[in-house]
Design an enzyme around this catalytic site. Structure first.
Site, PDB file in Angstrom:
ATOM      1  N   SER A  44       0.815  -1.200   0.000  1.00 39.22           N
ATOM      2  CA  SER A  44       0.000   0.000   0.000  1.00 39.22           C
ATOM      3  C   SER A  44       0.858   1.262   0.000  1.00 39.22           C
ATOM      4  O   SER A  44       1.594   1.521  -0.941  1.00 39.22           O
ATOM      5  CB  SER A  44      -0.938  -0.061   1.214  1.00 39.22           C
ATOM      6  OG  SER A  44      -1.914   0.932   1.173  1.00 39.22           O
ATOM      7  N   ASP A  79      10.726   4.819  -9.616  1.00 38.47           N
ATOM      8  CA  ASP A  79      10.398   5.357 -10.942  1.00 38.47           C
ATOM      9  C   ASP A  79      11.117   6.671 -11.216  1.00 38.47           C
ATOM     10  O   ASP A  79      11.443   6.987 -12.367  1.00 38.47           O
ATOM     11  CB  ASP A  79       8.888   5.566 -11.064  1.00 38.47           C
ATOM     12  CG  ASP A  79       8.138   4.262 -11.311  1.00 38.47           C
ATOM     13  OD1 ASP A  79       8.779   3.193 -11.275  1.00 38.47           O
ATOM     14  OD2 ASP A  79       6.918   4.320 -11.534  1.00 38.47           O
ATOM     15  N   LYS A 124      -0.181  -4.110  -3.764  1.00 34.00           N
ATOM     16  CA  LYS A 124      -1.501  -3.509  -3.514  1.00 34.00           C
ATOM     17  C   LYS A 124      -1.536  -2.131  -4.166  1.00 34.00           C
ATOM     18  O   LYS A 124      -0.945  -1.179  -3.679  1.00 34.00           O
ATOM     19  CB  LYS A 124      -1.776  -3.395  -2.017  1.00 34.00           C
ATOM     20  CG  LYS A 124      -3.163  -2.821  -1.697  1.00 34.00           C
ATOM     21  CD  LYS A 124      -3.449  -2.907  -0.196  1.00 34.00           C
ATOM     22  CE  LYS A 124      -4.851  -2.397   0.119  1.00 34.00           C
ATOM     23  NZ  LYS A 124      -4.945  -0.924   0.063  1.00 34.00           N
TER      24      LYS A 124
END
Length: 557
Positions: free
Chosen positions: A296, A307, A321
């Site tokens: 999460s 990223d 998740k």
């Protein structure tokens, strides 16, 4: 905050978002209104004509929960009685209680497992291993953990009386009256400066206080310990508030950087989340540690930093998740927790591992196979994938737990031994200096009863099953029977020798459980770090400029 005020404020995010309801809800071809009327007619008819009295509250709550069948596991009905506690637990993590984990012990009675330092239970002298046999006027020896927990919690300042039995001491029965307190555990479990100028911060969850706690830890490590690089440990961190996750990302990346975007069912539901402040340490080399229990909001932080090529991610693949939950107030001060959106990281990928809208014939949800995941690119054009959690840049393998270690851990043998050790040793060395020496190890081994442990039973049963199968096929000759008997004896093993062979795996667990009795959470962290092979490996990466840059910018010459 009063319960009424909580509901006036509206929606509270669980993982994540203030709830914004746009447009009209879409429905299937089934007329939901007619279905609700039918259900109401059924309830009224049974309530009027059924032969026995019906527990309407219980049955209706069961019906509501039954309606969730086939949805994802994050959809939940929260009754009015539990709503206030639920709101505070997902935001501040605060609750009224005595400040201790409770669990069902080997005696079958619920026990205090881990009193928190400075909290009412610890301040009243209660200890891990104390068996709760009474709360106020109630005999609790047959109660389960949930029922005991419910009676231990309550409004801060209210009193309760506990009767406990303390094993391994002569005067074993104790009665303690104590006041419930406001229990709010820090989410930064521990932080310290390692060698080579590497800072280390362990973050347990994402609550309202988490950004401030992480910020204070970074500033202390930077200004007072002069660290030059940092490890953020998110292992076992199951998530929490999205807003807190974004604030923590902001410590490492510039203002106005996109962290993620969310999309719900409605076409106009997309929301973009960006950082809003100047970065705290924009250039400090950073390593994020994760494992399969990192989920999460942990994956938001980890995935965004990966990223953006702002951190090297190490450890094992995360949970996967990529869903967003909200809480919506509904009738009679109850709450509905539901999944409202999916979130997408800066590269555009969705890391959700399970597709709850598609199930097999038996109703099981399957994990997205790696072969069906898609490639996305980080800022530096490194390849990352969607659909199965976050794969670390450097994968650290966990040592497989042997059957013997598994039996030792899950039969409470270590916990019970630590309880006895604590009763017999009023003091031990400091958390930093305590070690499991050969004398302690020998004493621990002698405390284990092989029959109680049922050591080797699985393999012995497998041989017995093989013998029965051979006999059923008419092949059980004397020679085969003798071979099977010899195999059975060989598999019985030598428990003492097998414990020694597994000492490397058992010793850290034993040390942590003992030290926790004396030094609480701080002791757990200090002892755990002694045996943690991942931390030095992460420190080696983050402190090696050449290796660090090569991982984040592999295409640069």
């Amino acid at each position: 905050m009063k319960k009424k005020q909580l509901f006036i404020l509206g929606v509270v995010s669980s993982m994540l978002l203030p709830c914004v309801m746009k447009g009209k809800p879409t429905s299937s071809t089934y007329d939901a209104g007619s279905g609700i009327r039918i259900f109401g007619d059924v309830v009224n008819a049974l309530n009027t004509f059924y032969v026995d009295t019906i527990d309407m509250k219980k049955n209706i709550e069961n019906a509501i929960n039954g309606f969730f069948y086939g949805l994802d596991p994050y959809v939940e009905y929260v009754s009015a009685e539990d709503a206030s506690q639920y709101v505070s637990s997902i935001t501040s993590g605060e609750y009224g209680g005595i400040g201790s984990v409770v669990t069902k012990g080997s005696s079958g009675v619920v026990e205090l497992r881990e009193p928190y330092e400075g909290m009412p239970a610890a301040e009243a002298g209660l200890q891990s291993g104390d068996r709760i046999v009474g709360i106020d006027t109630f005999d609790t020896r047959s109660w389960d953990v949930e029922k005991v927990s419910k009676h231990l919690r309550g409004e801060a300042g209210t009193t309760l009386t506990l009767r406990v039995v303390r094993p391994y001491v002569s005067d074993s029965i104790r009665e303690v009256t104590l006041k419930r307190g406001k229990i709010q555990m820090p989410t930064v479990n521990y932080y310290t400066a390692l060698s080579s100028g590497v800072g280390y911060i362990s973050l347990e969850s994402f609550k309202e206080s988490s950004p401030e706690e992480v910020k204070n830890a970074i500033l202390d490590l930077k200004n007072n310990h002069h660290i030059t690089s940092l490890i953020l440990d998110l292992r076992g961190n199951g998530g929490g508030l999205l807003e807190s996750a974004i604030e923590i990302v902001n410590f490492f990346v510039p203002k106005n950087t996109e962290v993620l975007r969310t999309r719900g069912r409605a076409a106009d539901s997309e929301r973009i989340y960006k950082t809003v402040d100047k970065a705290l340490v924009p250039d400090m080399p950073l390593c994020v540690m994760v494992d399969e229990a990192s989920a999460s909001a942990s994956e938001v932080v980890t995935g965004a930093l990966q990223d953006l090529d702002r951190a090297v991610v190490v450890g094992s693949r995360t949970f996967g998740k990529g869903l967003v939950q909200n809480s919506l107030p509904i009738a009679r001060n109850s709450l509905l927790k539901f999944t409202s959106a999916k979130y997408y990281l800066p590269s555009g990928r969705l890391i959700q591992a399970l597709d709850y809208s598609h199930r097999d014939e038996e109703g099981n949800v399957m994990r997205t196979p790696d072969s069906l995941t898609n490639v996305y690119l980080t800022r530096n054009k490194r390849e990352v994938r969607d659909g199965g959690g976050i794969t670390p840049d450097s994968i650290f393998d966990k040592k497989k737990m042997s059957t013997l270690v598994y039996q030792i851990v899950y039969s409470n043998i270590i916990y019970d031994y630590a309880t006895r050790y604590h009763a017999e040793h009023p003091e031990i060395a400091s958390a930093e200096e305590f070690v499991v020496d050969d004398a302690l190890w020998s004493d621990f081994k002698s405390s284990i009863n092989a029959e109680t442990l049922k050591y080797g039973d699985t393999l012995i049963k497998a041989v017995d099953d093989l013998r029965d199968a051979v006999d059923d096929d008419g092949l059980l000759t004397d020679s085969v029977s003798n071979v099977l008997a010899q195999l059975k004896e060989l598999l019985r093993g030598d428990l003492d020798a097998d414990l020694d062979r597994n000492r490397e795996s058992i010793e850290p667990l034993l040390a942590v459980d003992i030290v926790m009795r004396y030094y609480y959470e701080r002791g757990i962290e200090i002892q755990s770090m002694k045996y943690d092979s991942w931390i030095p490996r992460a420190a080696a990466i983050v402190s090696d400029e050449t290796q660090y840059k090569k991982i984040l910018s592999p295409n640069k010459k």
